[in-house]
Design a protein around this motif. Sequence first.
Motif, short mmCIF file in Angstrom:
data_model
loop_
_atom_site.label_atom_id
_atom_site.label_comp_id
_atom_site.label_asym_id
_atom_site.label_seq_id
_atom_site.Cartn_x
_atom_site.Cartn_y
_atom_site.Cartn_z
N MET A 1 0.84 -1.18 0.00
CA MET A 1 0.00 0.00 0.00
C MET A 1 0.89 1.24 0.00
SD MET A 1 -1.81 0.18 3.73
CE MET A 1 -0.83 0.34 5.18
N ASP A 2 0.40 2.30 -0.62
CA ASP A 2 1.14 3.55 -0.72
C ASP A 2 0.83 4.42 0.49
OD1 ASP A 2 2.25 2.88 -3.21
OD2 ASP A 2 0.43 3.54 -4.24
N VAL A 3 1.89 4.79 1.21
CA VAL A 3 1.74 5.56 2.44
C VAL A 3 2.73 6.72 2.44
CG1 VAL A 3 0.97 3.54 3.76
CG2 VAL A 3 3.40 4.17 3.76
N LEU A 4 2.49 7.67 3.32
CA LEU A 4 3.40 8.77 3.54
C LEU A 4 4.13 8.50 4.85
CD1 LEU A 4 4.10 11.63 2.35
CD2 LEU A 4 2.47 12.53 4.03
N ILE A 5 5.46 8.49 4.81
CA ILE A 5 6.25 8.27 6.02
C ILE A 5 6.82 9.62 6.44
CG2 ILE A 5 8.30 7.15 7.00
CD1 ILE A 5 7.78 4.81 5.09
N VAL A 6 6.61 9.95 7.73
CA VAL A 6 7.05 11.24 8.26
C VAL A 6 8.02 10.97 9.40
CG1 VAL A 6 6.34 13.47 9.19
CG2 VAL A 6 4.79 12.21 7.67
N GLU A 7 9.30 11.31 9.18
CA GLU A 7 10.34 11.10 10.17
C GLU A 7 10.71 12.43 10.83
OE1 GLU A 7 13.37 7.95 8.69
OE2 GLU A 7 12.64 9.02 6.91
N PRO A 8 11.16 12.39 12.08
CA PRO A 8 11.57 13.63 12.74
C PRO A 8 12.67 14.34 11.94
CG PRO A 8 11.44 11.85 14.33
CD PRO A 8 11.28 11.23 12.97
N GLU A 9 12.53 15.64 11.81
CA GLU A 9 13.50 16.52 11.17
C GLU A 9 13.71 16.27 9.69
OE1 GLU A 9 17.11 16.95 13.41
OE2 GLU A 9 16.04 17.16 15.30
N LYS A 10 12.83 15.49 9.06
CA LYS A 10 12.96 15.20 7.63
C LYS A 10 11.66 15.55 6.91
CE LYS A 10 16.30 11.46 8.04
NZ LYS A 10 16.56 10.04 7.71
N ALA A 11 11.78 15.77 5.61
CA ALA A 11 10.59 15.98 4.78
C ALA A 11 9.86 14.65 4.62
CB ALA A 11 11.01 16.52 3.41
N PRO A 12 8.54 14.67 4.51
CA PRO A 12 7.80 13.42 4.31
C PRO A 12 8.17 12.77 2.98
CG PRO A 12 6.32 15.26 4.78
CD PRO A 12 7.68 15.83 4.57
N ARG A 13 8.01 11.45 2.94
CA ARG A 13 8.30 10.73 1.69
C ARG A 13 7.27 9.63 1.48
NH1 ARG A 13 10.83 5.84 3.02
NH2 ARG A 13 11.65 5.79 5.14
N MET A 14 6.95 9.39 0.23
CA MET A 14 6.03 8.31 -0.12
C MET A 14 6.80 7.00 -0.11
SD MET A 14 2.97 9.46 -0.45
CE MET A 14 2.17 8.01 -1.17
N ALA A 15 6.10 5.94 0.28
CA ALA A 15 6.70 4.60 0.27
C ALA A 15 5.59 3.59 0.00
CB ALA A 15 7.37 4.30 1.61
N ASN A 16 6.00 2.44 -0.49
CA ASN A 16 5.06 1.35 -0.69
C ASN A 16 5.44 0.25 0.28
OD1 ASN A 16 4.25 -1.37 -2.05
ND2 ASN A 16 2.95 0.21 -2.95
N ILE A 17 4.52 -0.07 1.20
CA ILE A 17 4.76 -1.13 2.18
C ILE A 17 3.67 -2.18 2.04
CG2 ILE A 17 5.95 0.43 3.77
CD1 ILE A 17 3.43 0.48 5.50
N THR A 18 3.89 -3.36 2.61
CA THR A 18 2.89 -4.42 2.48
C THR A 18 1.62 -4.12 3.27
OG1 THR A 18 3.84 -5.68 4.31
CG2 THR A 18 4.61 -6.21 2.07
N GLY A 19 1.73 -3.36 4.34
CA GLY A 19 0.55 -3.00 5.12
C GLY A 19 0.19 -3.98 6.20
N ASP A 20 0.96 -5.06 6.33
CA ASP A 20 0.68 -6.00 7.43
C ASP A 20 1.25 -5.42 8.73
OD1 ASP A 20 3.38 -6.34 6.97
OD2 ASP A 20 3.32 -8.52 6.93
N LEU A 21 0.88 -6.02 9.84
CA LEU A 21 1.30 -5.53 11.14
C LEU A 21 2.82 -5.41 11.24
CD1 LEU A 21 0.62 -4.66 14.03
CD2 LEU A 21 0.62 -7.09 14.67
N ASN A 22 3.53 -6.40 10.76
CA ASN A 22 4.99 -6.39 10.84
C ASN A 22 5.59 -5.19 10.11
OD1 ASN A 22 7.54 -7.54 11.63
ND2 ASN A 22 7.78 -8.19 9.49
#
Length: 134
Positions: A1-22
Amino acid sequence: MDVLIVEPEKAPRMANITGDLNSLQQVVGGYIEAVYPYDDPVAIVCHEEGKLIGLPLNRKLEDYDIIAGTFIVCGLGEEDFDSLTPELAEKYREKFADPEIFMKMGSRIVAIPIKPKNELHMAKPKQKSIEPEL
């Protein structure tokens, strides 16, 4: 699934993850908690104990909370998390574009926008003088 990852002190970035709990736990670094602060069909998935274990403060969540540690913005399906639509991805990328640092001022905590650490700032190379030596 396509998500937005937001890390401290960084610009957000799009990523594709499986979306399962792990995969969700890997991104946030531990047990997950989902919050739903917006009217849009999105969830903020963050570390359940981020503040308790001292993860770095990341972004303010409206005027009532601060998220600690890396978090994910994902869409909501009928029964589970889902990919963000391109429109929602852009909306939340803009919303969380500026990293923040936090200062206590009296009885309030104030968020101050900063430049992302992952922006590339290329210095102009110094040019050598081409004047002939005498």
